[in-house]
Design an enzyme around this catalytic site. Structure first.
Site, PDB file in Angstrom:
ATOM      1  N   TYR A 133       0.868  -1.183   0.000  1.00  0.00           N
ATOM      2  CA  TYR A 133       0.000   0.000   0.000  1.00  0.00           C
ATOM      3  C   TYR A 133       0.903   1.231   0.000  1.00  0.00           C
ATOM      4  O   TYR A 133       1.464   1.603   1.024  1.00  0.00           O
ATOM      5  CB  TYR A 133      -0.898  -0.052   1.249  1.00  0.00           C
ATOM      6  CG  TYR A 133      -1.932   1.042   1.420  1.00  0.00           C
ATOM      7  CD1 TYR A 133      -2.071   2.104   0.529  1.00  0.00           C
ATOM      8  CD2 TYR A 133      -2.809   1.003   2.505  1.00  0.00           C
ATOM      9  CE1 TYR A 133      -3.035   3.084   0.717  1.00  0.00           C
ATOM     10  CE2 TYR A 133      -3.777   1.984   2.698  1.00  0.00           C
ATOM     11  CZ  TYR A 133      -3.877   3.027   1.803  1.00  0.00           C
ATOM     12  OH  TYR A 133      -4.824   4.001   2.001  1.00  0.00           O
ATOM     13  N   LYS A 163      -1.327  -1.132  -4.146  1.00  0.00           N
ATOM     14  CA  LYS A 163      -2.385  -0.127  -4.045  1.00  0.00           C
ATOM     15  C   LYS A 163      -1.656   1.195  -4.062  1.00  0.00           C
ATOM     16  O   LYS A 163      -0.904   1.505  -3.129  1.00  0.00           O
ATOM     17  CB  LYS A 163      -3.181  -0.295  -2.748  1.00  0.00           C
ATOM     18  CG  LYS A 163      -4.082   0.883  -2.443  1.00  0.00           C
ATOM     19  CD  LYS A 163      -5.007   0.542  -1.317  1.00  0.00           C
ATOM     20  CE  LYS A 163      -5.618   1.726  -0.600  1.00  0.00           C
ATOM     21  NZ  LYS A 163      -5.784   2.964  -1.313  1.00  0.00           N
ATOM     22  N   GLY A 189      -5.380   4.535  -6.264  1.00  0.00           N
ATOM     23  CA  GLY A 189      -6.023   5.051  -5.054  1.00  0.00           C
ATOM     24  C   GLY A 189      -6.211   6.560  -4.996  1.00  0.00           C
ATOM     25  O   GLY A 189      -6.346   7.116  -3.909  1.00  0.00           O
ATOM     26  N   ASP A 191      -8.939   8.763  -6.352  1.00  0.00           N
ATOM     27  CA  ASP A 191     -10.219   8.558  -7.026  1.00  0.00           C
ATOM     28  C   ASP A 191     -10.502   9.620  -8.095  1.00  0.00           C
ATOM     29  O   ASP A 191     -11.073   9.309  -9.143  1.00  0.00           O
ATOM     30  CB  ASP A 191     -11.359   8.538  -5.988  1.00  0.00           C
ATOM     31  CG  ASP A 191     -11.036   7.615  -4.811  1.00  0.00           C
ATOM     32  OD1 ASP A 191      -9.971   6.968  -4.807  1.00  0.00           O
ATOM     33  OD2 ASP A 191     -11.857   7.563  -3.877  1.00  0.00           O
ATOM     34  N   GLU A 192     -10.066  10.852  -7.831  1.00  0.00           N
ATOM     35  CA  GLU A 192     -10.338  11.951  -8.761  1.00  0.00           C
ATOM     36  C   GLU A 192      -9.499  11.861 -10.038  1.00  0.00           C
ATOM     37  O   GLU A 192      -9.709  12.594 -10.986  1.00  0.00           O
ATOM     38  CB  GLU A 192     -10.144  13.310  -8.057  1.00  0.00           C
ATOM     39  CG  GLU A 192      -8.811  13.535  -7.361  1.00  0.00           C
ATOM     40  CD  GLU A 192      -8.738  12.958  -5.940  1.00  0.00           C
ATOM     41  OE1 GLU A 192      -9.278  11.856  -5.711  1.00  0.00           O
ATOM     42  OE2 GLU A 192      -8.120  13.604  -5.089  1.00  0.00           O
ATOM     43  N   VAL A 206      -8.937   1.294  -5.488  1.00  0.00           N
ATOM     44  CA  VAL A 206      -9.349   1.212  -4.084  1.00  0.00           C
ATOM     45  C   VAL A 206      -9.407   2.644  -3.581  1.00  0.00           C
ATOM     46  O   VAL A 206      -8.410   3.366  -3.680  1.00  0.00           O
ATOM     47  CB  VAL A 206      -8.328   0.439  -3.216  1.00  0.00           C
ATOM     48  CG1 VAL A 206      -8.843   0.263  -1.792  1.00  0.00           C
ATOM     49  CG2 VAL A 206      -7.996  -0.910  -3.825  1.00  0.00           C
ATOM     50  N   SER A 208     -11.655   5.815  -0.984  1.00  0.00           N
ATOM     51  CA  SER A 208     -12.671   6.173   0.011  1.00  0.00           C
ATOM     52  C   SER A 208     -13.994   6.572  -0.631  1.00  0.00           C
ATOM     53  O   SER A 208     -15.066   6.305  -0.085  1.00  0.00           O
ATOM     54  CB  SER A 208     -12.164   7.332   0.874  1.00  0.00           C
ATOM     55  OG  SER A 208     -12.073   8.514   0.099  1.00  0.00           O
TER      56      SER A 208
END
Ligand SMILES: CC(=O)N[C@H](C=O)[C@@H](O)[C@H](O)[C@H](O)CO
Ligand SMILES: CC(=O)C(=O)O
Length: 310
Positions: A133, A163, A189, A191-192, A206, A208
Site C-alpha cells: 500500500y 495499491k 487510489g 479517485d479523482e 481502491v 474512500s
C-alpha cells in the site's frame, strides 16, 4: 453536564461491529462494490488497537461470505511483530489478501530496508496474496513504487500487487510498464484521477469515495471498457466536481465518514481522536452539492441520516 458529555464522547468512539453486516449489503446492492479493503486509511486502521483490528477483520470476512468477492485486510503497523500477528490472523479467518503500508515512524531508508520489512510480514501469511500500500503523503516514505517492484517477486513470492495512492503517474505508469509479463494487480487510489490511471494500465481501484460514489465510478469503468472515452470523461469530471468542492472545505477521513453516513443512511459514527467530527456546516454543504450533482436522491434521504454515535 460536562461529565455526561465526556462519557458520551468516549462511548461514541468505540467500534460498532453491528452495522458491518448491513453495510456489506448496502455496498453490494446500492453501490455495486464487492471488494473491500479493511482497516486502511478510511477505516482508521492505524488508530485501532490490535484486538480491535482483529475483530473488525473477522466481522467483514464473516458478514461478507458468499456476498463479497474479496476482502483484503490492511495489516501494516509500526511494530513488525504486530503486523505479523495481524497477517497470521487474516490467514486464519479466511481473508483473501493482506496489504501493508511502509512503517512511518522509524522509517526504512531505502528500498532494501522496506522490502526486508514487507518480506517478514508476508512470510507470516505465506498462503495469502500480498499487496504493498503505497501512500507516501501519509507515511512520509517516498521510496518510488517502480523501484520497489523491481525484483520484488524473488523476495516476496506472494507479492500480488500494489495499491497506489499517489498522484505521480510517471511512477505508476512505470510500475505497469516494467511488469507487463507479470500478473500483478495495479490498484489506483486517487479517485479523482482514476481515468488517467486506467489509461496507464490500472487494473482496479481502491478508494474512500467508492463508499458513496461506487455506482458512478462503475459507470465510468463501464464506459471506459466499451471505449466510450467521452462518457468516461464526463463521469470523471462529475466525480471531480464533488471532490474539488469538498477539498476546498477541508476533506479528510472525518468528512468521508460523515458523507458515508449521509448517503448510506448507516451510522458510521465519529472518527477517533486525534480526528474530530466533521462540522455541521461541512455536512450541509456536502449534502447540497451531492444533490445538485444528482449523487443523492430524495429516497436516499428518507431515513433522515443524521450522524449518530456508534
Ligand atoms: C489520502 C486518502 O485517503 N486517499 C484515499 C485512498 O487511498 C483516496 O480514496 C482519497 O480519499 C480520494 O481520492 C479523495 O481524495
Ligand atoms: C481509501 C483507502 O483506500 C483506504 O481507506 O485505505
Amino acid at each position: 453536564m460536562p461529565k455526561a458529555q465526556s462519557g458520551f464522547k468516549k462511548l461514541s468512539r468505540e467500534i460498532n461491529l453491528s452495522v458491518i453486516g448491513q453495510y456489506v449489503d448496502y455496498l453490494v446492492e446500492k453501490q455495486g462494490v464487492k471488494n473491500i479493503f479493511v482497516n486502511g486509511t478510511t477505516g482508521e486502521g492505524l488508530s485501532l488497537s490490535i484486538s480491535e483490528r482483529r475483530r473488525v477483520a473477522e466481522e467483514w470476512v464473516t458478514k461478507g461470505r458468499n456476498k463479497l468477492d474479496q476482502v483484503v485486510i490492511h495489516v501494516g503497523a509500526l511494530s513488525l511483530k504486530e503486523s505479523q500477528e495481524l497477517a497470521k490472523h487474516a490467514a486464519e479467518i479466511g481473508a483473501d489478501g493482506i496489504a501493508v503500508i511502509a512503517p512511518f515512524f522509524l522509517k526504512p531508508q531505502d528500498k532494501d530496508d522496506l522490502i526486508a520489512f514487507l518480506k517478514e510480514v508476508a512470510a507470516a501469511a505465506p498462503a495469502l496474496p500480498f499487496y504493498y500500500y503505497h501512500i507516501p503523503a501519509l507515511t512520509g516514505v517516498k521510496i518510488r513504487a517502480e523501484e520497489l517492484l523491481d525484483g520484488i517477486q524473488e523476495k516476496i513470492p506472494t507479492f500480488q500487487g500494489l495499491k497506489f495512492s499517489d498522484t505521480d503517474l510517471l511512477d505508476f505508469g512505470q510500475c505497469v510498464d516494467q511488469n507487463r509479463q507479470r500478473q500483478f494487480a495495479f490498484l489506483f487510489g486517487v479517485d479523482e484521477q482514476l481515468l488517467s490511471a486506467l489509461v496507464m494500465g490500472a487494473t482496479g481501484a481502491v478508494g474512500s469515495t467508492y463508499n458513496y460514489l461506487g455506482q458512478k465510478t462503475n459507470q465510468m469503468l463501464e464506459a471506459y471498457e466499451r471505449k466510450d472515452l467521452s462518457s468516461a470523461l464526463n463521469y470523471q469530471f462529475c466525480i471531480q466536481r464533488f471532490i474539488n468542492f469538498v477539498v476546498k472545505l477541508g476533506f479528510g477521513v472525518s468528512q468521508t465518514k460523515a458523507i458515508m453516513t449521509l448517503v448510506s443512511g448507516i451510522p458510521m459514527g465519529p472518527p477517533r481522536l486525534p480526528l474530530q467530527r466533521a462540522s455541521k456546516e461541512f455536512i450541509d454543504n456536502a449534502e447540497a452539492k451531492l444533490k445538485s450533482l444528482g449523487f443523492l436522491s430524495l429516497t436516499d434521504l428518507k431515513n433522515g441520516n443524521l450522524e449518530t454515535s456508534s
